[in-house]
Design an enzyme around this catalytic site. Structure first.
Site, PDB file in Angstrom:
ATOM      1  N   HIS A  66       3.157  28.060 -15.018  1.00  0.00           N
ATOM      2  CA  HIS A  66       3.022  28.209 -13.568  1.00  0.00           C
ATOM      3  C   HIS A  66       3.983  29.294 -13.101  1.00  0.00           C
ATOM      4  O   HIS A  66       5.008  29.556 -13.748  1.00  0.00           O
ATOM      5  CB  HIS A  66       3.370  26.894 -12.867  1.00  0.00           C
ATOM      6  N   GLU A  68       6.215  29.379 -10.805  1.00  0.00           N
ATOM      7  CA  GLU A  68       7.597  28.928 -10.603  1.00  0.00           C
ATOM      8  C   GLU A  68       8.346  28.816 -11.925  1.00  0.00           C
ATOM      9  O   GLU A  68       9.498  29.234 -12.041  1.00  0.00           O
ATOM     10  CB  GLU A  68       7.649  27.557  -9.913  1.00  0.00           C
ATOM     11  N   CYS A  96       4.144  21.822  -7.537  1.00  0.00           N
ATOM     12  CA  CYS A  96       3.583  20.600  -8.109  1.00  0.00           C
ATOM     13  C   CYS A  96       4.728  19.755  -8.690  1.00  0.00           C
ATOM     14  O   CYS A  96       5.883  20.204  -8.720  1.00  0.00           O
ATOM     15  CB  CYS A  96       2.581  20.968  -9.201  1.00  0.00           C
ATOM     16  N   CYS A  99       6.698  21.654 -11.495  1.00  0.00           N
ATOM     17  CA  CYS A  99       7.532  22.746 -10.995  1.00  0.00           C
ATOM     18  C   CYS A  99       8.687  22.220 -10.152  1.00  0.00           C
ATOM     19  O   CYS A  99       9.810  22.724 -10.255  1.00  0.00           O
ATOM     20  CB  CYS A  99       6.679  23.740 -10.219  1.00  0.00           C
TER      21      CYS A  99
END
Length: 162
Positions: A66, A68, A96, A99
């Site tokens: 992801h 992040e 999420c 993260c």
């Protein structure tokens, strides 16, 4: 803009949230051009970008890739420390659970996010991990920065996919 989480402190004295979020949006646009879900992130420390990332799950075939997580890894490398104290993470979509967990583990003191994520948001929408008193770290956060533009990138991407 939603002013949620802890009251803005010293880290939120920076009035350039739109500027930094626009850089995260550029990262999200790169993700879209690579047929990845358009989420982008930048890490700012001392008034400069020290790391950036965008979703790369398809490209890397890595479920943890992801925006992040990539930006956090780059920031730790840039600073030579896993503790990202004094940094602000800007991300185009509410983090999420994975993260948010990475942000907490990295001791990031502040996160600014764009669009809310009603299906997987772990900061405000579904969960409030940054404010959970059972954890040993809290994260100041500010949501809704350039939310329409951030959300439009996602909507347009998924509309094209259908």
């Amino acid at each position: 803009m939603l002013n949620i989480g802890a009251p803005p402190g010293e880290l939120f004295a920076d009035s350039q949230h739109d500027r930094w979020m626009r850089l995260a949006i550029e990262e999200a646009q790169i993700a879209a051009s690579e047929d990845e879900v358009p989420v982008g992130a930048v890490v700012v420390a001392g008034g400069r970008v020290i790391a950036s990332g965008h979703n790369q799950r398809e490209q890397l075939q890595d479920p943890t890739a992801h925006a992040e997580m990539i930006a956090l890894t780059q920031a730790a490398s840039s600073l030579g420390s896993w503790r990202l104290e004094g940094c602000i993470l800007y991300v185009t979509l509410e983090p999420c659970p994975m993260c948010a967990g990475g942000i907490l583990q990295a001791r990031v003191p502040a996160v600014v996010w764009g669009a809310a994520d009603p299906k997987a948001g772990a900061v405000h929408s579904l969960y409030t991990l940054f404010e959970d008193r059972r954890l040993n770290h809290r994260v100041e956060h500010l949501g809704g920065v350039l939310a329409d533009e951030c959300g439009r990138l996602l909507s347009d991407f998924f509309r094209r996919k259908r």
